[in-house]
Motif scaffolding. Structure first.
Motif, PDB file in Angstrom:
ATOM      1  N   GLY A 107       8.781   7.980  -5.029  1.00 11.97           N
ATOM      2  CA  GLY A 107       8.733   6.800  -4.159  1.00 11.97           C
ATOM      3  C   GLY A 107       9.941   5.920  -4.417  1.00 11.97           C
ATOM      4  N   SER A 131      13.117   4.946  -2.035  1.00 15.33           N
ATOM      5  CA  SER A 131      13.486   3.546  -1.756  1.00 15.33           C
ATOM      6  C   SER A 131      14.981   3.332  -1.984  1.00 15.33           C
ATOM      7  N   HIS A 152       7.191  13.297  -2.159  1.00 16.72           N
ATOM      8  CA  HIS A 152       6.364  12.144  -2.555  1.00 16.72           C
ATOM      9  C   HIS A 152       4.967  12.279  -1.936  1.00 16.72           C
ATOM     10  N   ARG A 154       3.130  14.805  -3.925  1.00 14.80           N
ATOM     11  CA  ARG A 154       2.677  14.240  -5.212  1.00 14.80           C
ATOM     12  C   ARG A 154       1.446  13.366  -5.000  1.00 14.80           C
ATOM     13  N   VAL A 155       1.516  12.494  -4.000  1.00 14.69           N
ATOM     14  CA  VAL A 155       0.386  11.588  -3.757  1.00 14.69           C
ATOM     15  C   VAL A 155      -0.857  12.417  -3.431  1.00 14.69           C
ATOM     16  N   GLY A 199      -3.850  10.312  -4.631  1.00 17.31           N
ATOM     17  CA  GLY A 199      -3.415   8.908  -4.550  1.00 17.31           C
ATOM     18  C   GLY A 199      -3.818   8.217  -3.256  1.00 17.31           C
ATOM     19  N   ARG A 223      -6.956   3.349  -0.977  1.00 15.48           N
ATOM     20  CA  ARG A 223      -5.540   3.583  -0.676  1.00 15.48           C
ATOM     21  C   ARG A 223      -5.341   4.318   0.656  1.00 15.48           C
ATOM     22  N   TRP A 264      -1.831   5.426   2.638  1.00 14.96           N
ATOM     23  CA  TRP A 264      -1.565   6.842   2.957  1.00 14.96           C
ATOM     24  C   TRP A 264      -1.121   6.953   4.424  1.00 14.96           C
ATOM     25  N   GLY A 270       2.225   5.578   4.810  1.00 14.03           N
ATOM     26  CA  GLY A 270       3.198   6.540   4.287  1.00 14.03           C
ATOM     27  C   GLY A 270       3.536   7.586   5.337  1.00 14.03           C
ATOM     28  N   LEU A 271       2.522   8.069   6.043  1.00 15.44           N
ATOM     29  CA  LEU A 271       2.779   9.059   7.101  1.00 15.44           C
ATOM     30  C   LEU A 271       3.652   8.453   8.196  1.00 15.44           C
ATOM     31  N   HIS A 287       4.288  -1.286   2.543  1.00 15.11           N
ATOM     32  CA  HIS A 287       3.904  -0.162   1.674  1.00 15.11           C
ATOM     33  C   HIS A 287       3.914  -0.614   0.203  1.00 15.11           C
ATOM     34  N   ILE A 322      -0.219   2.025  -8.937  1.00 15.41           N
ATOM     35  CA  ILE A 322      -0.450   3.389  -8.446  1.00 15.41           C
ATOM     36  C   ILE A 322      -1.726   3.964  -9.074  1.00 15.41           C
ATOM     37  N   SER A 323      -2.215   5.016  -8.436  1.00 16.95           N
ATOM     38  CA  SER A 323      -3.500   5.599  -8.847  1.00 16.95           C
ATOM     39  C   SER A 323      -3.465   6.070 -10.296  1.00 16.95           C
TER      40      SER A 323
END
Ligand code: HEM
Length: 446
Positions: A54, A58, A117, A120-121, A126, A131, A135, A138-139, A219, A229-230
């Motif tokens: 992430g 960024s 990423h 991973r999530v 995550g 969350r 999510w 994020g998409l 985000h 984070i989770s």
């Protein structure tokens, strides 16, 4: 504010002498603590948990904004001058080629890092426990990244740009209901031309950056709001150890940024951004391929009716967006693959995708001919409905196998199925990029 929080704030802001350097440090600290909380859970700092993906994404966005603004000083968004303005930038402007290279490679890398990423999530669950919204956001960010790349692709106005966008917009027109309208709006005419270039430029440098900055801020804020984070659930008695963001998190972020800067810089110096001959609308290259990240879709179109080839990814995208609902089990959050059984399912799913997809491509290319077998049936059925239903049935079978023979729980079986789908998508993309030659025939890349 509790007493301990006040003490922490004092320690971070006010214990340095009152000179210019310490004031700058206070401002910097203040800025950092607007983005991050003052303390973070120690286990969340493990690099092998997030792989910094992430954060790397960024930083890449930051590189893109900085180099993009510099490119705007020289770029001319007209069909007559776009190509020559890029040539001028490459040969006459100090560091012009380097700035363009950093922009080009950061954009391509961002597609990869935001995809990884997402993986991973997913693998650490995550998206669970409050969350779900992040999510979905994020998409949306991933869609924005693709839209950025797509609109930027046309700007150099070379053969690669012109034909990739011609193929890309024709792919877009297959999207049910809205596809043709969106494609017509983007093109601004019957084919890629001056209006398309102007539209793409405006969307690339104004519309998308504004939406991206807003969406990214949201985000980050959500990550903070969701309590960082989770992490794996801890028992009532266990307390997660926390450390201060400054310096613990910030020093990791700075180190990762320094390494990323070096890698991109060296790469951009030695591998220049491509620039082919000036766009020639009457002379398509053979093969005319979409941009590499859409090659999976283009490959799918070679095997399925356009409607099915668009419905399949749209169904999968919807399924991925609904994952927080489809996989709500919460006691496995923060654990890679959910469990050792889930790890097996992921490996098995990936292996299955890596073997079955090339086999299916070969089968369809050289052997299976449904329209030939059933000449009176409409192609919507022979190359559309049948392959679409067969693919969905395959997903059902794989899930059923994990649940039945594999004795996995629902969440672990979803890991296996997700791994199969993602590997299949990557394999399709690789086939499109490396194994398609003239007339899109299958060829060996070596
Ligand atoms: C421009 C693209 C993106 C940027 C810059 C970005 C940035 C970040 C950052 C910095 C974090 C916190 C640290 C980390 O997990 O690495 C994060 C977390 C998160 N991101 Fe993204 N992200 C992007 C795309 C996505 C995508 C494509 C998804 C998935 C669909 C996603 C879903 C999430 C979720 C759910 C979290 C919380 C994860 C957890 O609690 O474990 N993001 N993002």
């Amino acid at each position: 504010m509790t007493e301990s929080k006040l003490k922490l704030k004092e320690k971070i802001f006010y214990t340095t002498p009152n000179d210019d350097r310490s004031r700058m440090r206070t401002v910097a600290n203040n800025l950092i603590l607007h983005i991050h909380p003052t303390k973070v859970a120690k286990p969340a700092l493990r690099f092998s948990y997030t792989w910094g993906l992430g954060g790397i994404s960024s930083v890449l966005v930051l590189f893109l904004i900085l180099t993009g603004v510099l490119l705007m000083f020289r770029y001319d968004a007209s069909v007559e001058n776009a190509y020559t303005s890029i040539q001028y930038l490459e040969t006459q402007v100090a560091f012009g080629a380097l700035i363009r290279g950093i922009h080009h490679w950061s954009a391509n890398l961002l597609v990869v890092t935001s995809f990884l990423h997402l993986i991973r999530v997913f693998l650490t669950g995550g998206y669970k426990k409050g969350r779900a919204f992040n999510w979905a956001l994020g998409l949306f960010l991933l869609t924005l990244v693709l839209a950025f790349n797509f609109t930027g692709y046309l700007l150099p106005w070379d053969q690669l740009a012109y034909w990739a966008i011609t193929v890309g917009t024709s792919l877009l027109s297959y999207v049910p209901l809205v596809g043709t309208a969106v494609s017509n709006f983007l093109l601004g005419g019957p084919e890629v031309g001056q209006t398309t270039l102007r539209n793409f430029y405006a969307i690339h440098v104004a519309v998308l950056p504004a939406i991206m900055i807003l969406a990214m801020s949201f985000h980050f804020w959500r990550v903070r709001k969701d309590g960082g984070i989770s992490q794996p659930e801890t028992g009532e008695r266990e307390r997660v150890e926390k450390v201060t963001t400054i310096p613990h998190l910030v020093q990791i972020e700075l180190a990762a940024t320094a390494v990323l800067t070096l890698v991109i810089l060296v790469w951009a110096i030695f591998v220049p951004a491509p620039l082919e001959a000036l766009a020639n609308p009457s002379h398509p290259p053979n093969p005319a391929k979409a941009a590499w990240y859409f090659m999976g879709l283009q490959e799918l179109l070679l095997h399925m009716h356009p409607l099915a080839a668009m419905l399949l990814p749209l169904t999968l995208f919807t399924g991925i967006a609904l994952l927080p609902k489809l996989d709500p089990q919460e006691d496995n959050i923060g654990i890679y693959f959910r469990s050792p059984k889930g790890r097996f399912a992921a490996l098995f799913g990936a292996l299955l995708g890596a073997i079955l997809v090339p086999l299916a491509v070969l089968l369809d290319e050289f052997w299976l001919d449904l329209p030939g077998l059933f000449p009176t049936w409409p192609t919507l059925i022979t190359t559309g409905l049948i392959p679409l239903l067969a693919t969905l049935a395959m997903f059902g079978l794989i899930y059923g196998y994990f649940r039945g023979a594999g004795k996995l729980n629902h969440s672990e079986a979803i890991v296996g199925l997700f791994s199969f789908i993602m590997t299949s998508f990557v394999v399709l993309t690789l086939i499109g990029i490396f194994f398609r030659g003239a007339n899109m025939a299958l060829v060996l890349p070596f």
